[in-house]
Motif scaffolding. Structure first.
Motif, PDB file in Angstrom:
ATOM      1  N   GLN A  55      -4.321 -55.639  42.276  1.00  0.00           N
ATOM      2  CA  GLN A  55      -3.628 -54.746  43.210  1.00  0.00           C
ATOM      3  C   GLN A  55      -3.691 -53.305  42.744  1.00  0.00           C
ATOM      4  N   ARG A  56      -3.979 -52.408  43.666  1.00  0.00           N
ATOM      5  CA  ARG A  56      -3.935 -50.970  43.365  1.00  0.00           C
ATOM      6  C   ARG A  56      -2.490 -50.554  43.098  1.00  0.00           C
ATOM      7  N   ILE A  57      -2.332 -49.416  42.460  1.00  0.00           N
ATOM      8  CA  ILE A  57      -0.987 -48.940  42.150  1.00  0.00           C
ATOM      9  C   ILE A  57      -0.969 -47.419  42.176  1.00  0.00           C
ATOM     10  N   GLY A  58       0.220 -46.852  42.364  1.00  0.00           N
ATOM     11  CA  GLY A  58       0.406 -45.407  42.429  1.00  0.00           C
ATOM     12  C   GLY A  58       0.654 -44.944  43.847  1.00  0.00           C
ATOM     13  N   HIS A  59       1.677 -44.118  44.036  1.00  0.00           N
ATOM     14  CA  HIS A  59       2.024 -43.683  45.396  1.00  0.00           C
ATOM     15  C   HIS A  59       2.314 -42.190  45.495  1.00  0.00           C
ATOM     16  N   GLU A  60       1.951 -41.411  44.501  1.00  0.00           N
ATOM     17  CA  GLU A  60       2.193 -39.966  44.524  1.00  0.00           C
ATOM     18  C   GLU A  60       0.879 -39.242  44.240  1.00  0.00           C
ATOM     19  N   PHE A  85       5.027 -40.351  49.652  1.00  0.00           N
ATOM     20  CA  PHE A  85       4.684 -41.652  49.088  1.00  0.00           C
ATOM     21  C   PHE A  85       4.516 -42.748  50.132  1.00  0.00           C
ATOM     22  N   ALA A  86       4.862 -42.450  51.385  1.00  0.00           N
ATOM     23  CA  ALA A  86       4.652 -43.402  52.472  1.00  0.00           C
ATOM     24  C   ALA A  86       3.929 -42.708  53.609  1.00  0.00           C
ATOM     25  N   THR A 101      10.013 -43.509  56.621  1.00  0.00           N
ATOM     26  CA  THR A 101       9.815 -44.720  55.830  1.00  0.00           C
ATOM     27  C   THR A 101      10.085 -45.983  56.640  1.00  0.00           C
ATOM     28  N   SER A 102      10.624 -45.847  57.852  1.00  0.00           N
ATOM     29  CA  SER A 102      10.832 -46.992  58.749  1.00  0.00           C
ATOM     30  C   SER A 102       9.816 -47.029  59.877  1.00  0.00           C
ATOM     31  N   CYS A 103       8.803 -46.176  59.822  1.00  0.00           N
ATOM     32  CA  CYS A 103       7.781 -46.136  60.868  1.00  0.00           C
ATOM     33  C   CYS A 103       7.092 -47.498  60.988  1.00  0.00           C
ATOM     34  N   PRO A 104       7.031 -48.075  62.205  1.00  0.00           N
ATOM     35  CA  PRO A 104       6.373 -49.380  62.355  1.00  0.00           C
ATOM     36  C   PRO A 104       4.898 -49.370  61.979  1.00  0.00           C
ATOM     37  N   GLU A 105       4.258 -48.204  62.028  1.00  0.00           N
ATOM     38  CA  GLU A 105       2.840 -48.085  61.672  1.00  0.00           C
ATOM     39  C   GLU A 105       2.655 -47.602  60.239  1.00  0.00           C
ATOM     40  N   GLY A 106       3.753 -47.508  59.507  1.00  0.00           N
ATOM     41  CA  GLY A 106       3.690 -46.912  58.180  1.00  0.00           C
ATOM     42  C   GLY A 106       3.463 -47.910  57.065  1.00  0.00           C
ATOM     43  N   GLY A 107       3.405 -47.384  55.864  1.00  0.00           N
ATOM     44  CA  GLY A 107       3.231 -48.197  54.661  1.00  0.00           C
ATOM     45  C   GLY A 107       3.290 -47.321  53.434  1.00  0.00           C
ATOM     46  N   GLY A 113      -4.211 -54.047  50.647  1.00  0.00           N
ATOM     47  CA  GLY A 113      -5.134 -53.526  51.637  1.00  0.00           C
ATOM     48  C   GLY A 113      -5.229 -52.018  51.695  1.00  0.00           C
ATOM     49  N   SER A 114      -4.468 -51.311  50.865  1.00  0.00           N
ATOM     50  CA  SER A 114      -4.506 -49.844  50.880  1.00  0.00           C
ATOM     51  C   SER A 114      -4.939 -49.318  49.527  1.00  0.00           C
ATOM     52  N   ASP A 115      -5.376 -48.059  49.525  1.00  0.00           N
ATOM     53  CA  ASP A 115      -5.695 -47.402  48.257  1.00  0.00           C
ATOM     54  C   ASP A 115      -4.407 -46.989  47.557  1.00  0.00           C
ATOM     55  N   GLY A 116      -4.437 -46.993  46.226  1.00  0.00           N
ATOM     56  CA  GLY A 116      -3.323 -46.469  45.452  1.00  0.00           C
ATOM     57  C   GLY A 116      -3.552 -45.007  45.117  1.00  0.00           C
ATOM     58  N   GLY A 117      -2.473 -44.312  44.829  1.00  0.00           N
ATOM     59  CA  GLY A 117      -2.583 -42.890  44.538  1.00  0.00           C
ATOM     60  C   GLY A 117      -3.209 -42.580  43.196  1.00  0.00           C
ATOM     61  N   GLN A 118      -3.226 -43.556  42.280  1.00  0.00           N
ATOM     62  CA  GLN A 118      -3.764 -43.328  40.939  1.00  0.00           C
ATOM     63  C   GLN A 118      -5.248 -43.687  40.912  1.00  0.00           C
ATOM     64  N   GLY A 119      -6.024 -42.914  41.656  1.00  0.00           N
ATOM     65  CA  GLY A 119      -7.455 -43.146  41.732  1.00  0.00           C
ATOM     66  C   GLY A 119      -8.165 -41.871  42.138  1.00  0.00           C
ATOM     67  N   GLU A 120      -9.473 -41.959  42.295  1.00  0.00           N
ATOM     68  CA  GLU A 120     -10.255 -40.769  42.602  1.00  0.00           C
ATOM     69  C   GLU A 120     -10.149 -40.340  44.058  1.00  0.00           C
ATOM     70  N   ALA A 121      -9.841 -41.267  44.954  1.00  0.00           N
ATOM     71  CA  ALA A 121      -9.744 -40.921  46.374  1.00  0.00           C
ATOM     72  C   ALA A 121      -8.833 -41.919  47.075  1.00  0.00           C
ATOM     73  N   VAL A 122      -8.317 -41.499  48.228  1.00  0.00           N
ATOM     74  CA  VAL A 122      -7.399 -42.334  49.006  1.00  0.00           C
ATOM     75  C   VAL A 122      -7.734 -42.213  50.489  1.00  0.00           C
TER      76      VAL A 122
END
Length: 347
Positions: A55-60, A85-86, A101-107, A113-122
Protein backbone atom coordinates in the motif's frame (compact mmCIF):
# COMPACT_ATOMS: atom_id res chain seq x y z
CA UNK A 1 8.38 6.38 -10.73
CA UNK A 2 9.52 5.86 -7.14
CA UNK A 3 7.11 5.97 -4.22
CA UNK A 4 6.92 4.95 -0.58
CA UNK A 5 5.17 1.67 0.11
CA UNK A 6 4.26 0.13 3.47
CA UNK A 7 4.31 -3.67 3.36
CA UNK A 8 3.78 -4.41 7.06
CA UNK A 9 4.28 -2.72 10.42
CA UNK A 10 7.77 -1.24 10.47
CA UNK A 11 8.38 -2.22 6.85
CA UNK A 12 8.64 0.99 4.79
CA UNK A 13 10.30 0.85 1.37
CA UNK A 14 10.81 3.16 -1.59
CA UNK A 15 10.04 1.18 -4.70
CA UNK A 16 9.42 1.49 -8.40
CA UNK A 17 5.67 1.71 -9.02
CA UNK A 18 3.55 2.48 -12.10
CA UNK A 19 3.81 6.11 -13.21
CA UNK A 20 1.05 8.51 -12.19
CA UNK A 21 -1.05 9.11 -15.32
CA UNK A 22 -4.28 10.84 -16.32
CA UNK A 23 -7.19 8.42 -15.95
CA UNK A 24 -10.16 10.79 -15.99
CA UNK A 25 -10.62 14.13 -17.78
CA UNK A 26 -10.83 15.87 -14.38
CA UNK A 27 -7.40 14.56 -13.28
CA UNK A 28 -4.06 16.27 -13.04
CA UNK A 29 -0.61 14.77 -12.50
CA UNK A 30 1.56 16.62 -9.99
CA UNK A 31 5.32 16.18 -9.76
CA UNK A 32 6.04 16.29 -6.04
CA UNK A 33 8.60 18.76 -4.70
CA UNK A 34 7.92 18.42 -0.98
CA UNK A 35 6.13 15.83 1.09
CA UNK A 36 6.27 14.83 4.74
CA UNK A 37 5.46 12.19 7.33
CA UNK A 38 2.37 12.69 9.47
CA UNK A 39 1.82 11.46 13.00
CA UNK A 40 -1.15 9.51 11.70
CA UNK A 41 1.20 7.65 9.32
CA UNK A 42 2.78 6.14 12.42
CA UNK A 43 -0.34 4.16 13.33
CA UNK A 44 -0.03 1.67 10.46
CA UNK A 45 3.75 1.82 10.87
CA UNK A 46 3.29 0.68 14.47
CA UNK A 47 0.72 -1.95 13.53
CA UNK A 48 -2.14 0.01 15.05
CA UNK A 49 -3.86 0.79 11.75
CA UNK A 50 -4.83 -1.21 8.67
CA UNK A 51 -2.48 -1.68 5.74
CA UNK A 52 -3.12 -3.42 2.47
CA UNK A 53 -0.59 -5.38 0.45
CA UNK A 54 2.05 -3.05 -0.98
CA UNK A 55 0.00 0.00 0.00
CA UNK A 56 1.15 3.52 -0.82
CA UNK A 57 1.44 5.96 2.05
CA UNK A 58 1.64 9.72 2.64
CA UNK A 59 -1.06 12.36 2.29
CA UNK A 60 0.72 15.74 2.40
CA UNK A 61 2.47 17.22 -0.63
CA UNK A 62 2.97 20.15 -2.93
CA UNK A 63 4.51 20.27 -6.37
CA UNK A 64 4.27 21.28 -10.02
CA UNK A 65 1.56 20.21 -12.43
CA UNK A 66 2.96 18.10 -15.24
CA UNK A 67 -0.25 17.30 -17.10
CA UNK A 68 -3.98 18.02 -16.90
CA UNK A 69 -7.05 16.20 -18.17
CA UNK A 70 -9.24 17.73 -20.85
CA UNK A 71 -11.87 18.95 -18.35
CA UNK A 72 -9.46 20.72 -15.99
CA UNK A 73 -9.99 24.45 -16.39
CA UNK A 74 -8.25 26.07 -13.44
CA UNK A 75 -4.72 24.79 -13.86
CA UNK A 76 -2.06 24.29 -16.49
CA UNK A 77 1.24 22.49 -16.78
CA UNK A 78 3.93 24.27 -14.78
CA UNK A 79 1.62 25.61 -12.06
CA UNK A 80 2.92 25.29 -8.50
CA UNK A 81 0.16 23.82 -6.32
CA UNK A 82 -0.53 22.50 -2.84
CA UNK A 83 -2.88 19.59 -2.21
CA UNK A 84 -4.97 19.19 0.93
CA UNK A 85 -4.75 15.71 2.41
CA UNK A 86 -8.09 14.72 0.88
CA UNK A 87 -9.30 15.25 -2.67
CA UNK A 88 -12.84 16.49 -3.34
CA UNK A 89 -14.95 17.50 -6.32
CA UNK A 90 -15.65 21.05 -5.08
CA UNK A 91 -19.23 21.06 -6.36
CA UNK A 92 -21.28 18.80 -4.05
CA UNK A 93 -23.33 20.03 -1.08
CA UNK A 94 -20.67 18.95 1.41
CA UNK A 95 -17.96 20.84 -0.47
CA UNK A 96 -20.18 23.93 -0.60
CA UNK A 97 -20.71 23.57 3.16
CA UNK A 98 -16.94 23.48 3.73
CA UNK A 99 -16.84 19.79 4.69
CA UNK A 100 -14.79 18.54 1.77
CA UNK A 101 -13.66 15.49 3.74
CA UNK A 102 -17.25 14.20 3.41
CA UNK A 103 -17.38 14.63 -0.38
CA UNK A 104 -18.96 11.50 -1.92
CA UNK A 105 -16.39 11.66 -4.75
CA UNK A 106 -13.50 12.29 -2.39
CA UNK A 107 -10.73 10.26 -0.83
CA UNK A 108 -7.41 10.46 0.95
CA UNK A 109 -4.02 9.99 -0.71
CA UNK A 110 -2.58 6.55 -0.14
CA UNK A 111 -5.89 4.73 0.10
CA UNK A 112 -6.26 1.62 -2.04
CA UNK A 113 -6.00 2.44 -5.73
CA UNK A 114 -4.54 5.93 -5.28
CA UNK A 115 -1.06 7.40 -5.27
CA UNK A 116 0.49 8.34 -1.94
CA UNK A 117 2.00 11.74 -1.30
CA UNK A 118 5.42 10.30 -0.41
CA UNK A 119 6.49 9.66 -3.98
CA UNK A 120 7.76 11.35 -7.11
CA UNK A 121 4.32 12.09 -8.58
CA UNK A 122 0.62 11.90 -7.74
CA UNK A 123 -2.50 11.55 -9.87
CA UNK A 124 -4.95 14.10 -8.47
CA UNK A 125 -8.63 13.32 -9.06
CA UNK A 126 -10.96 16.33 -9.35
CA UNK A 127 -8.03 18.70 -9.71
CA UNK A 128 -10.17 21.84 -9.99
CA UNK A 129 -11.93 21.10 -6.71
CA UNK A 130 -8.85 19.92 -4.86
CA UNK A 131 -5.69 21.83 -5.70
CA UNK A 132 -4.80 25.39 -4.76
CA UNK A 133 -2.41 27.43 -6.89
CA UNK A 134 0.69 28.95 -5.30
CA UNK A 135 2.89 31.81 -6.52
CA UNK A 136 5.48 30.38 -8.91
CA UNK A 137 8.37 32.18 -7.19
CA UNK A 138 7.66 30.26 -3.96
CA UNK A 139 9.40 27.28 -5.56
CA UNK A 140 12.77 29.00 -5.10
CA UNK A 141 12.15 30.02 -1.46
CA UNK A 142 12.89 26.98 0.68
CA UNK A 143 11.50 28.35 3.95
CA UNK A 144 8.29 29.56 2.31
CA UNK A 145 7.87 26.28 0.45
CA UNK A 146 8.19 24.43 3.77
CA UNK A 147 5.62 26.70 5.43
CA UNK A 148 3.23 26.20 2.52
CA UNK A 149 3.54 22.43 2.83
CA UNK A 150 2.04 22.68 6.33
CA UNK A 151 -1.19 23.90 4.73
CA UNK A 152 -1.75 20.45 3.26
CA UNK A 153 -2.64 19.14 6.71
CA UNK A 154 -1.17 20.20 10.06
CA UNK A 155 -1.80 23.95 9.86
CA UNK A 156 -5.34 23.44 8.61
CA UNK A 157 -5.93 20.79 11.26
CA UNK A 158 -4.64 23.01 14.06
CA UNK A 159 -6.84 25.82 12.74
CA UNK A 160 -9.83 23.45 12.60
CA UNK A 161 -9.29 22.64 16.27
CA UNK A 162 -9.05 26.31 17.21
CA UNK A 163 -12.21 27.14 15.26
CA UNK A 164 -14.03 24.17 16.77
CA UNK A 165 -12.94 25.24 20.25
CA UNK A 166 -14.39 28.69 19.67
CA UNK A 167 -11.14 30.60 20.10
CA UNK A 168 -11.88 34.33 20.04
CA UNK A 169 -10.04 37.56 20.83
CA UNK A 170 -9.18 37.82 24.52
CA UNK A 171 -9.89 34.17 25.33
CA UNK A 172 -7.81 31.69 27.30
CA UNK A 173 -6.85 28.57 25.36
CA UNK A 174 -5.24 25.33 26.49
CA UNK A 175 -3.60 23.02 23.96
CA UNK A 176 -3.29 19.33 24.83
CA UNK A 177 -0.54 17.75 22.72
CA UNK A 178 2.89 18.99 21.66
CA UNK A 179 3.05 17.31 18.25
CA UNK A 180 2.97 19.25 14.99
CA UNK A 181 -0.83 19.59 15.05
CA UNK A 182 -0.86 20.82 18.64
CA UNK A 183 1.85 23.36 17.86
CA UNK A 184 -0.10 24.56 14.82
CA UNK A 185 -3.10 24.81 17.15
CA UNK A 186 -1.07 27.24 19.26
CA UNK A 187 -0.25 29.25 16.14
CA UNK A 188 -3.90 29.22 15.07
CA UNK A 189 -5.11 30.32 18.49
CA UNK A 190 -2.66 33.23 18.46
CA UNK A 191 -3.82 34.19 14.97
CA UNK A 192 -7.46 34.19 16.15
CA UNK A 193 -6.65 36.59 18.99
CA UNK A 194 -6.31 34.41 22.09
CA UNK A 195 -4.89 36.42 24.99
CA UNK A 196 -3.51 33.47 26.95
CA UNK A 197 -2.37 30.16 25.49
CA UNK A 198 -1.37 27.31 27.78
CA UNK A 199 0.60 24.58 26.01
CA UNK A 200 0.66 21.15 27.63
CA UNK A 201 3.84 19.31 26.69
CA UNK A 202 6.90 17.66 28.19
CA UNK A 203 9.50 18.03 25.45
CA UNK A 204 11.58 21.20 25.76
CA UNK A 205 12.34 21.53 22.04
CA UNK A 206 8.63 21.36 21.27
CA UNK A 207 7.47 23.68 24.00
CA UNK A 208 10.12 26.17 22.86
CA UNK A 209 8.40 26.15 19.46
CA UNK A 210 5.06 26.55 21.21
CA UNK A 211 6.35 29.67 22.96
CA UNK A 212 7.66 31.07 19.68
CA UNK A 213 4.19 30.43 18.19
CA UNK A 214 2.49 32.40 20.97
CA UNK A 215 2.12 30.16 24.03
CA UNK A 216 2.19 32.24 27.20
CA UNK A 217 2.49 29.30 29.60
CA UNK A 218 3.76 25.72 29.48
CA UNK A 219 2.50 22.85 31.64
CA UNK A 220 4.82 19.83 31.64
CA UNK A 221 2.78 17.69 34.02
CA UNK A 222 0.30 15.02 33.01
CA UNK A 223 -2.92 13.62 34.45
CA UNK A 224 -4.15 15.08 37.73
CA UNK A 225 -1.04 17.25 38.07
CA UNK A 226 -1.65 18.82 34.66
CA UNK A 227 -5.28 19.55 35.53
CA UNK A 228 -4.22 21.16 38.79
CA UNK A 229 -1.59 23.28 37.04
CA UNK A 230 -4.01 24.59 34.41
CA UNK A 231 -6.64 25.29 37.08
CA UNK A 232 -4.08 27.23 39.09
CA UNK A 233 -3.08 29.29 36.04
CA UNK A 234 -6.71 30.14 35.34
CA UNK A 235 -7.83 31.06 38.84
CA UNK A 236 -9.51 27.70 39.30
CA UNK A 237 -11.84 28.11 36.34
CA UNK A 238 -10.14 26.37 33.42
CA UNK A 239 -9.75 27.49 29.82
CA UNK A 240 -12.50 28.95 27.63
CA UNK A 241 -11.25 26.85 24.71
CA UNK A 242 -9.30 23.59 24.74
CA UNK A 243 -7.57 22.09 21.71
CA UNK A 244 -7.25 18.30 21.92
CA UNK A 245 -4.57 17.13 19.47
CA UNK A 246 -3.67 13.63 20.66
CA UNK A 247 -6.70 11.34 20.54
CA UNK A 248 -6.08 9.09 23.56
CA UNK A 249 -8.28 8.44 26.58
CA UNK A 250 -5.90 10.39 28.83
CA UNK A 251 -5.74 13.41 26.53
CA UNK A 252 -9.52 13.61 26.19
CA UNK A 253 -10.06 13.18 29.92
CA UNK A 254 -7.54 15.93 30.63
CA UNK A 255 -9.21 18.17 28.04
CA UNK A 256 -12.61 17.82 29.68
CA UNK A 257 -11.23 18.50 33.14
CA UNK A 258 -9.35 21.67 32.15
CA UNK A 259 -12.26 23.22 30.24
CA UNK A 260 -14.06 26.08 31.91
CA UNK A 261 -17.80 25.67 32.55
CA UNK A 262 -19.52 26.78 29.35
CA UNK A 263 -16.33 26.23 27.37
CA UNK A 264 -15.62 24.20 24.25
CA UNK A 265 -13.19 21.45 23.27
CA UNK A 266 -11.99 21.36 19.67
CA UNK A 267 -10.80 17.82 19.04
CA UNK A 268 -8.66 16.77 16.09
CA UNK A 269 -6.49 14.01 17.54
CA UNK A 270 -7.14 10.82 15.56
CA UNK A 271 -9.11 8.75 18.11
CA UNK A 272 -7.42 5.69 19.53
CA UNK A 273 -9.21 4.93 22.79
CA UNK A 274 -10.37 8.50 23.42
CA UNK A 275 -14.10 7.67 23.57
CA UNK A 276 -13.62 5.99 26.92
CA UNK A 277 -12.47 9.30 28.37
CA UNK A 278 -15.78 11.02 27.70
CA UNK A 279 -18.19 11.43 30.60
CA UNK A 280 -21.28 12.93 29.00
CA UNK A 281 -22.94 13.46 32.36
CA UNK A 282 -19.99 15.52 33.53
CA UNK A 283 -19.95 17.50 30.29
CA UNK A 284 -23.72 18.01 30.44
CA UNK A 285 -23.69 19.38 33.97
CA UNK A 286 -20.90 21.84 33.13
CA UNK A 287 -22.22 22.90 29.70
CA UNK A 288 -19.05 21.77 27.92
CA UNK A 289 -19.32 21.56 24.14
CA UNK A 290 -17.32 19.21 21.91
CA UNK A 291 -16.64 20.10 18.27
CA UNK A 292 -14.11 18.96 15.72
CA UNK A 293 -13.18 15.85 13.79
CA UNK A 294 -11.25 15.33 10.60
CA UNK A 295 -10.19 18.73 9.30
CA UNK A 296 -11.48 19.94 5.93
CA UNK A 297 -8.09 21.42 5.06
CA UNK A 298 -9.31 22.47 1.60
CA UNK A 299 -11.90 24.77 3.19
CA UNK A 300 -9.25 26.66 5.15
CA UNK A 301 -6.64 27.04 2.42
CA UNK A 302 -8.05 30.29 0.94
CA UNK A 303 -8.08 31.85 4.41
CA UNK A 304 -4.68 30.66 5.64
CA UNK A 305 -2.68 30.89 2.42
CA UNK A 306 -2.43 34.72 2.32
CA UNK A 307 -1.18 34.80 5.92
CA UNK A 308 1.58 32.30 5.13
CA UNK A 309 2.57 34.18 1.99
CA UNK A 310 2.82 37.53 3.80
CA UNK A 311 4.57 36.06 6.85
CA UNK A 312 1.77 36.64 9.36
CA UNK A 313 2.06 32.98 10.30
CA UNK A 314 5.02 30.68 9.70
CA UNK A 315 4.42 27.01 10.58
CA UNK A 316 7.72 25.87 9.03
CA UNK A 317 9.47 25.27 12.41
CA UNK A 318 7.35 22.14 12.98
CA UNK A 319 9.55 20.43 10.37
CA UNK A 320 12.74 19.61 12.25
CA UNK A 321 14.26 16.86 10.10
CA UNK A 322 14.73 16.76 6.34
CA UNK A 323 15.33 13.58 4.36
CA UNK A 324 15.45 12.61 0.70
CA UNK A 325 12.98 10.16 -0.76
CA UNK A 326 15.45 7.28 -0.43
CA UNK A 327 15.74 8.05 3.30
CA UNK A 328 12.04 7.88 4.14
CA UNK A 329 12.41 4.70 6.22
CA UNK A 330 14.91 6.51 8.45
CA UNK A 331 12.44 9.39 8.75
CA UNK A 332 9.76 7.02 10.02
CA UNK A 333 12.16 5.57 12.57
CA UNK A 334 13.05 9.05 13.80
CA UNK A 335 9.42 10.08 14.26
CA UNK A 336 8.52 6.77 15.87
CA UNK A 337 11.38 7.22 18.35
CA UNK A 338 10.31 10.86 18.93
CA UNK A 339 13.74 12.12 17.95
CA UNK A 340 12.00 14.10 15.21
CA UNK A 341 8.84 16.17 15.49
CA UNK A 342 7.84 16.14 11.82
CA UNK A 343 9.92 14.92 8.88
CA UNK A 344 10.12 16.84 5.63
CA UNK A 345 10.74 14.82 2.48
CA UNK A 346 12.53 16.68 -0.31
CA UNK A 347 11.70 14.73 -3.44
Amino acid sequence: MRATVIHAPGDIRVEEVPDAVIQQPTDAVVRVLRSCICGSDLWPYRGEGPTGPSQRIGHEFLGVIEETGSDVGGFASGDLVVAPFAWSDGVCEFCHDGVQTSCPEGGIWGQAGSDGGQGEAVRVPHADGTLVKLPSDAASDDRLLTALLALSDVMGTGHHAAVGAGVRPGSTVAVVGDGAVGLCGVLAAKRLGAERIIALGRHRTRTDIARSFGATDVVAERGDAAVAAVRELTGGQGAHSVIEAVGTEQSMLTSVRITRDGGTIGYVGVPHGSATGLDLGHMFSRNIALRGGVAPARAYLPELLPDVLNGTIDPSPVFDLRVGLDEVAAGYKAMDARTALKVLIAV
